[in-house]
Write a protein that holds these residues in place. Structure first.
Motif, PDB file in Angstrom:
ATOM      1  N   SER A 340      11.931  34.920  23.989  1.00 20.11           N
ATOM      2  CA  SER A 340      10.714  34.514  24.395  1.00 20.11           C
ATOM      3  C   SER A 340      10.863  34.093  26.058  1.00 20.11           C
ATOM      4  O   SER A 340      11.877  33.264  26.166  1.00 20.11           O
ATOM      5  CB  SER A 340       9.953  33.610  23.401  1.00 20.11           C
ATOM      6  OG  SER A 340       8.777  33.343  24.144  1.00 20.11           O
ATOM      7  N   LEU A 346       5.135  31.574  17.701  1.00 19.15           N
ATOM      8  CA  LEU A 346       5.188  33.254  17.743  1.00 19.15           C
ATOM      9  C   LEU A 346       3.986  33.733  16.701  1.00 19.15           C
ATOM     10  O   LEU A 346       4.098  33.501  15.813  1.00 19.15           O
ATOM     11  CB  LEU A 346       6.675  33.672  17.150  1.00 19.15           C
ATOM     12  CG  LEU A 346       6.784  35.243  16.736  1.00 19.15           C
ATOM     13  CD1 LEU A 346       6.831  35.779  18.076  1.00 19.15           C
ATOM     14  CD2 LEU A 346       8.100  35.340  16.108  1.00 19.15           C
ATOM     15  N   GLU A 347       3.038  34.757  17.397  1.00 21.95           N
ATOM     16  CA  GLU A 347       2.245  35.105  16.822  1.00 21.95           C
ATOM     17  C   GLU A 347       2.548  36.521  16.113  1.00 21.95           C
ATOM     18  O   GLU A 347       2.340  36.802  14.986  1.00 21.95           O
ATOM     19  CB  GLU A 347       1.070  35.330  17.878  1.00 21.95           C
ATOM     20  CG  GLU A 347       0.434  33.946  18.542  1.00 21.95           C
ATOM     21  CD  GLU A 347      -0.210  33.246  17.402  1.00 21.95           C
ATOM     22  OE1 GLU A 347      -0.768  33.979  16.439  1.00 21.95           O
ATOM     23  OE2 GLU A 347      -0.214  32.013  17.633  1.00 21.95           O
ATOM     24  N   SER A 348       3.350  37.222  17.025  1.00 17.57           N
ATOM     25  CA  SER A 348       3.861  38.647  16.366  1.00 17.57           C
ATOM     26  C   SER A 348       4.716  39.087  17.180  1.00 17.57           C
ATOM     27  O   SER A 348       4.854  39.007  18.575  1.00 17.57           O
ATOM     28  CB  SER A 348       2.469  39.546  16.436  1.00 17.57           C
ATOM     29  OG  SER A 348       2.171  39.856  17.426  1.00 17.57           O
ATOM     30  N   ILE A 349       5.593  40.206  16.518  1.00 20.32           N
ATOM     31  CA  ILE A 349       6.538  41.037  17.349  1.00 20.32           C
ATOM     32  C   ILE A 349       6.356  42.336  17.010  1.00 20.32           C
ATOM     33  O   ILE A 349       6.167  42.902  15.652  1.00 20.32           O
ATOM     34  CB  ILE A 349       7.947  40.598  17.047  1.00 20.32           C
ATOM     35  CG1 ILE A 349       8.104  39.429  17.722  1.00 20.32           C
ATOM     36  CG2 ILE A 349       9.023  41.641  17.769  1.00 20.32           C
ATOM     37  CD1 ILE A 349       9.682  39.034  17.503  1.00 20.32           C
ATOM     38  N   ASP A 350       5.978  43.487  17.632  1.00 19.17           N
ATOM     39  CA  ASP A 350       5.632  44.980  17.163  1.00 19.17           C
ATOM     40  C   ASP A 350       6.723  45.723  17.751  1.00 19.17           C
ATOM     41  O   ASP A 350       6.895  45.867  19.217  1.00 19.17           O
ATOM     42  CB  ASP A 350       4.199  45.189  17.818  1.00 19.17           C
ATOM     43  CG  ASP A 350       3.768  46.644  17.270  1.00 19.17           C
ATOM     44  OD1 ASP A 350       4.566  47.179  16.730  1.00 19.17           O
ATOM     45  OD2 ASP A 350       2.706  46.896  17.521  1.00 19.17           O
ATOM     46  N   ALA A 369       6.357  34.963  12.016  1.00 16.88           N
ATOM     47  CA  ALA A 369       5.089  34.737  12.454  1.00 16.88           C
ATOM     48  C   ALA A 369       4.570  33.338  12.289  1.00 16.88           C
ATOM     49  O   ALA A 369       4.851  32.941  11.104  1.00 16.88           O
ATOM     50  CB  ALA A 369       3.760  35.713  12.373  1.00 16.88           C
ATOM     51  N   ASP A 409       6.607  44.421  21.921  1.00 15.91           N
ATOM     52  CA  ASP A 409       5.506  43.821  22.251  1.00 15.91           C
ATOM     53  C   ASP A 409       5.595  42.370  21.480  1.00 15.91           C
ATOM     54  O   ASP A 409       5.337  42.156  20.156  1.00 15.91           O
ATOM     55  CB  ASP A 409       4.146  44.355  21.670  1.00 15.91           C
ATOM     56  CG  ASP A 409       2.911  43.764  21.935  1.00 15.91           C
ATOM     57  OD1 ASP A 409       2.864  42.907  22.458  1.00 15.91           O
ATOM     58  OD2 ASP A 409       1.736  44.280  21.428  1.00 15.91           O
ATOM     59  N   VAL A 410       5.774  41.255  22.253  1.00 18.67           N
ATOM     60  CA  VAL A 410       6.030  40.076  21.816  1.00 18.67           C
ATOM     61  C   VAL A 410       4.807  39.279  22.131  1.00 18.67           C
ATOM     62  O   VAL A 410       4.468  38.996  23.172  1.00 18.67           O
ATOM     63  CB  VAL A 410       7.424  39.130  22.396  1.00 18.67           C
ATOM     64  CG1 VAL A 410       7.246  37.871  21.649  1.00 18.67           C
ATOM     65  CG2 VAL A 410       8.423  40.048  21.834  1.00 18.67           C
ATOM     66  N   GLN A 411       4.029  38.427  21.264  1.00 16.20           N
ATOM     67  CA  GLN A 411       3.030  37.577  21.498  1.00 16.20           C
ATOM     68  C   GLN A 411       3.433  36.345  21.008  1.00 16.20           C
ATOM     69  O   GLN A 411       3.638  36.044  19.763  1.00 16.20           O
ATOM     70  CB  GLN A 411       1.605  37.948  20.306  1.00 16.20           C
ATOM     71  CG  GLN A 411       1.274  39.749  21.010  1.00 16.20           C
ATOM     72  CD  GLN A 411       0.592  39.786  22.028  1.00 16.20           C
ATOM     73  OE1 GLN A 411      -0.003  38.666  22.704  1.00 16.20           O
ATOM     74  NE2 GLN A 411       0.952  40.825  22.829  1.00 16.20           N
ATOM     75  N   VAL A 412       3.280  35.392  22.067  1.00 13.47           N
ATOM     76  CA  VAL A 412       3.485  33.736  21.918  1.00 13.47           C
ATOM     77  C   VAL A 412       2.448  32.964  22.220  1.00 13.47           C
ATOM     78  O   VAL A 412       1.924  33.256  23.422  1.00 13.47           O
ATOM     79  CB  VAL A 412       4.822  33.464  22.429  1.00 13.47           C
ATOM     80  CG1 VAL A 412       5.154  32.249  22.492  1.00 13.47           C
ATOM     81  CG2 VAL A 412       5.919  34.385  21.919  1.00 13.47           C
ATOM     82  N   SER A 413       2.034  32.296  21.357  1.00 11.43           N
ATOM     83  CA  SER A 413       0.999  31.280  22.002  1.00 11.43           C
ATOM     84  C   SER A 413       1.439  29.891  22.350  1.00 11.43           C
ATOM     85  O   SER A 413       2.642  29.492  21.882  1.00 11.43           O
ATOM     86  CB  SER A 413      -0.149  30.873  20.582  1.00 11.43           C
ATOM     87  OG  SER A 413       0.618  30.304  19.699  1.00 11.43           O
TER      88      SER A 413
END
Length: 418
Positions: A340, A346-350, A369, A409-413
């Motif tokens: 990251s 961690l919200e998601s990894i696509d 997640a 696609d890595v989503q991190v808050s």
């Protein structure tokens, strides 16, 4: 047959699972069983298998306590082999194997590989083995004298570290003082693994980093298997970001010849061995030796390339069998780790956009997640996951894997300060 695994590593749970499928009994001795449950998707099923016993022991890193524990296990269910995939526990496995009269790496060889200062000292002056200029620091109070001896720029590392943890490139006194202040806070590496005070200060050597994967057979014959290239992050840390297992490196014969001298000089007489080298204009320079199977995703790359599972072969060799050796095949497999760019949750990894690419073999997230993740910054422990791609040669495999990194696609808050 009954194998005792002294700790493991997350990817190595696959070896335990395969041994169980073949009908072997496996006892995993660990200070923290939950570590593997959280890190490997295979652990829960392995733990639930009727032939698997997980023995939790807070004293597992004490060699005396471990030896007594395994003797008790042996009395209840005779043990046929002892091994580990864990760098921290190679000396422990060697000691217990010796105590039970079972096949294993010599304790002296395990110590010489495990502690980096012992590697350097044992091979100092060895013919045909190049090493960086170095200074062994037994007490941090002696670090400044060692720096004066080696000079800036240099690399400082704990003698018993692994996974590039606390390894730093230093260019001046201020960086040194900051490094020592941080290291002083580190008394252990987790899972009950205590840190020894010894440090190694080394000349900074530039050049490509590769490793030679080898197996030392029961009669002491060294069999060099193949070469793994390494992609590293930038300064001042040395995080491994990629690896490829292959055969046709232009310095292969030179590397193989030096590797035999290194292993002989350290008294390494059994098992799968992972040895790293810097490739300089003057030739290979020894980086470090690990008295166990290469870690991370590389055993998986080996299996993709040739069809032989090295995790299982480690177990077979420890049980006294002749291992099948995973020489590189016609398929070239490469892996890339990713992390990251920020610290957060961690919200998601696509991986959907990755899976459709040519040569795709595998994509795996190491974090679920909702879990806190660190910024990729200091060591291999910052990894979020990996990709594996294949190709007809190293360049093609490399290109495919590098291109795929941009499609994760890595989503991190992130918490925003107010």
């Amino acid at each position: 047959m009954h194998i005792v695994m002294v700790e493991c590593n997350p990817n190595g749970i696959a070896g335990i699972a395969n041994a169980l499928r073949l009908g072997h009994r496996v006892t995993l001795v660990t200070a923290d069983p939950d570590f593997y449950l959280n890190a490997s998707p295979l652990a829960a099923d392995a733990y639930a298998h009727p032939n698997c016993e997980v023995v939790k022991s807070a004293d597992a890193f004490s060699i005396d306590a471990l030896e007594q524990l395994v003797k008790e296990i042996h009395a209840a269910h005779p043990v046929d082999g002892v091994t580990t995939y864990s760098e921290y526990h190679t000396v422990h496995a060697a000691t217990v194997a010796r105590a039970l009269g079972l096949p294993g790496l010599s304790v002296e060889g395990a110590l010489n590989a495990r502690h980096k200062h012992r590697t350097r000292l044992a091979l100092r002056g060895a013919e045909g083995v190049r090493q960086p200029r170095f200074a062994h620091v037994e007490d941090p109070a002696g670090i400044e004298a060692a720096i004066r001896e080696v000079g800036f720029p240099c690399v400082v590392k704990p003698s018993d570290g692994t996974a590039s943890l606390h390894v730093l490139h230093l260019t001046n006194e201020d960086e040194l003082q900051a490094y020592l202040a941080e290291l002083a806070k580190v008394s252990d590496y987790g899972r009950g693994v205590t840190r020894i005070p010894d440090l190694l200060v080394e000349e900074f050597v530039t050049g490509e980093l590769v490793s030679v994967e080898a197996c030392v057979l029961a009669d002491g014959t060294v069999v060099n298997l193949g070469i793994t290239d390494r992609t590293l992050s930038g300064f001042p840390y040395f995080i491994e970001m990629g690896a490829t297992y292959f055969a046709d490196h232009p310095l292969r014969e030179q590397l193989f010849a030096m590797n035999e001298k290194v292993l002989a000089g350290l008294g390494i007489d059994f098992g799968f061995i992972h040895t790293e080298y810097f490739l300089t204009p003057e030739g290979p320079v020894l980086c470090e030796v690990n008295g166990r199977l290469v870690g991370g995703i590389v055993p998986g790359l080996m299996k993709i390339s040739c069809g032989v599972d090295p995790y299982l072969e480690v177990i077979r060799q420890a049980l006294g069998e002749t291992p099948e050796l995973p020489f590189p095949g016609e398929v070239i497999a490469t892996g890339r780790w990713f992390g990251s760019p920020v610290e957060g949750v961690l919200e998601s990894i696509d991986f959907a956009a990755v899976e459709e690419l040519p040569g795709f073999h595998e994509a795996l997230s190491y974090r679920a997640a909702g879990r806190q993740v660190s910024k990729l910054s200091t060591s291999n422990f910052d990894w979020l996951g990996h990709l594996v791609f294949t190709g007809t040669d190293r360049d093609q495999a490399h290109g495919r894997a590098e291109a795929a990194l941009d499609r994760i696609d890595v989503q991190v808050s992130v918490k925003v300060a107010r």
